[in-house]
Design a protein around this motif. Structure first.
Motif, mmCIF file in Angstrom:
data_model
loop_
_atom_site.group_PDB
_atom_site.id
_atom_site.type_symbol
_atom_site.label_atom_id
_atom_site.label_comp_id
_atom_site.label_asym_id
_atom_site.label_seq_id
_atom_site.Cartn_x
_atom_site.Cartn_y
_atom_site.Cartn_z
ATOM 1 N N ILE A 4 -55.305 -47.589 -17.971
ATOM 2 C CA ILE A 4 -56.598 -47.074 -18.407
ATOM 3 C C ILE A 4 -57.735 -47.622 -17.558
ATOM 4 C CG2 ILE A 4 -55.900 -46.582 -20.769
ATOM 5 C CD1 ILE A 4 -57.112 -49.251 -21.628
ATOM 6 N N GLY A 5 -57.415 -48.029 -16.331
ATOM 7 C CA GLY A 5 -58.438 -48.458 -15.416
ATOM 8 C C GLY A 5 -58.628 -49.953 -15.314
ATOM 9 N N LYS A 6 -57.906 -50.726 -16.093
ATOM 10 C CA LYS A 6 -58.037 -52.173 -16.018
ATOM 11 C C LYS A 6 -57.270 -52.706 -14.822
ATOM 12 C CE LYS A 6 -58.301 -53.102 -20.965
ATOM 13 N NZ LYS A 6 -57.634 -53.841 -22.049
ATOM 14 N N TYR A 7 -57.819 -53.740 -14.188
ATOM 15 C CA TYR A 7 -57.111 -54.405 -13.095
ATOM 16 C C TYR A 7 -55.962 -55.209 -13.684
ATOM 17 C CZ TYR A 7 -55.873 -57.530 -9.347
ATOM 18 O OH TYR A 7 -55.157 -58.230 -8.411
ATOM 19 N N ARG A 8 -54.780 -55.130 -13.085
ATOM 20 C CA ARG A 8 -53.625 -55.904 -13.514
ATOM 21 C C ARG A 8 -53.132 -56.741 -12.343
ATOM 22 N NH1 ARG A 8 -52.457 -56.533 -18.727
ATOM 23 N NH2 ARG A 8 -50.273 -56.054 -18.656
ATOM 24 N N THR A 9 -52.860 -57.989 -12.609
ATOM 25 C CA THR A 9 -52.310 -58.888 -11.603
ATOM 26 C C THR A 9 -50.820 -58.581 -11.446
ATOM 27 O OG1 THR A 9 -51.707 -60.539 -13.254
ATOM 28 C CG2 THR A 9 -53.923 -60.714 -12.286
ATOM 29 N N LYS A 30 -44.325 -69.334 -24.510
ATOM 30 C CA LYS A 30 -44.987 -70.333 -25.355
ATOM 31 C C LYS A 30 -46.295 -70.822 -24.741
ATOM 32 C CE LYS A 30 -40.740 -71.673 -27.498
ATOM 33 N NZ LYS A 30 -39.678 -72.631 -27.601
ATOM 34 N N ILE A 31 -47.182 -69.840 -24.509
ATOM 35 C CA ILE A 31 -48.510 -70.141 -23.986
ATOM 36 C C ILE A 31 -49.561 -69.532 -24.898
ATOM 37 C CG2 ILE A 31 -47.836 -70.390 -21.573
ATOM 38 C CD1 ILE A 31 -48.727 -67.523 -21.098
ATOM 39 N N ASP A 32 -50.783 -69.949 -24.728
ATOM 40 C CA ASP A 32 -51.911 -69.473 -25.510
ATOM 41 C C ASP A 32 -52.240 -68.023 -25.160
ATOM 42 O OD1 ASP A 32 -55.352 -69.722 -25.539
ATOM 43 O OD2 ASP A 32 -54.164 -70.180 -27.325
ATOM 44 N N LYS A 33 -52.830 -67.320 -26.107
ATOM 45 C CA LYS A 33 -53.227 -65.924 -25.903
ATOM 46 C C LYS A 33 -54.212 -65.781 -24.741
ATOM 47 C CE LYS A 33 -55.253 -62.108 -28.490
ATOM 48 N NZ LYS A 33 -55.806 -61.687 -29.789
ATOM 49 N N THR A 34 -55.150 -66.708 -24.643
ATOM 50 C CA THR A 34 -56.144 -66.672 -23.577
ATOM 51 C C THR A 34 -55.497 -66.855 -22.211
ATOM 52 O OG1 THR A 34 -57.745 -67.635 -25.111
ATOM 53 C CG2 THR A 34 -58.317 -67.674 -22.786
ATOM 54 N N THR A 35 -54.555 -67.768 -22.119
ATOM 55 C CA THR A 35 -53.859 -68.016 -20.861
ATOM 56 C C THR A 35 -53.067 -66.789 -20.429
ATOM 57 O OG1 THR A 35 -53.683 -70.356 -21.425
ATOM 58 C CG2 THR A 35 -52.238 -69.552 -19.685
ATOM 59 N N ALA A 36 -52.364 -66.170 -21.364
ATOM 60 C CA ALA A 36 -51.589 -64.967 -21.051
ATOM 61 C C ALA A 36 -52.510 -63.846 -20.576
ATOM 62 C CB ALA A 36 -50.790 -64.509 -22.265
ATOM 63 N N SER A 37 -53.636 -63.695 -21.234
ATOM 64 C CA SER A 37 -54.591 -62.660 -20.859
ATOM 65 C C SER A 37 -55.148 -62.903 -19.461
ATOM 66 C CB SER A 37 -55.724 -62.614 -21.885
ATOM 67 O OG SER A 37 -56.660 -61.625 -21.545
ATOM 68 N N LYS A 38 -55.506 -64.142 -19.156
ATOM 69 C CA LYS A 38 -56.029 -64.473 -17.829
ATOM 70 C C LYS A 38 -54.993 -64.197 -16.751
ATOM 71 C CE LYS A 38 -59.380 -68.044 -19.018
ATOM 72 N NZ LYS A 38 -59.731 -69.462 -18.839
ATOM 73 N N MET A 39 -53.731 -64.530 -17.028
ATOM 74 C CA MET A 39 -52.673 -64.311 -16.039
ATOM 75 C C MET A 39 -52.471 -62.831 -15.739
ATOM 76 S SD MET A 39 -49.433 -66.745 -16.313
ATOM 77 C CE MET A 39 -49.675 -67.582 -17.837
ATOM 78 N N CYS A 40 -52.770 -61.981 -16.704
ATOM 79 C CA CYS A 40 -52.545 -60.549 -16.537
ATOM 80 C C CYS A 40 -53.746 -59.798 -15.982
ATOM 81 C CB CYS A 40 -52.131 -59.934 -17.867
ATOM 82 S SG CYS A 40 -50.514 -60.488 -18.428
#
Length: 74
Positions: A4-9, A30-40
């Motif tokens: 949907i137009g979002k940049y994905r790593t 077993k990581i935080d939601k914020t960390t997973a989001s940043k990685m993606c």
């Protein structure tokens, strides 16, 4: 929902290609939601070594020849 137009790593693209949700990925590694989001979504984000090892172990389930350099600019 994908594309949907979002940049994905590369990590995010791997999850998309293999049908994983970020939530499944997060719980498995077993990581935080914020960390997973940043990685993606953040191309300059590089997690610490412990998390890097967990992420690569997760990715190697689908791609045994995966290397850290393929997914992160180290």
């Amino acid at each position: 929902m994908f594309g949907i137009g979002k940049y994905r790593t590369p990590v995010g693209r791997h999850l998309d290609e293999h049908g994983y949700t970020q939530e499944e990925f997060r719980k498995s590694v077993k990581i935080d939601k914020t960390t997973a989001s940043k990685m993606c979504r953040e191309k300059d984000y590089i997690p610490g070594t412990v998390i890097l090892r967990k992420v690569i172990a997760f990715i190697k389930k689908d791609n045994p020849s995966a290397r850290i350099e393929d997914y992160f600019d180290i």
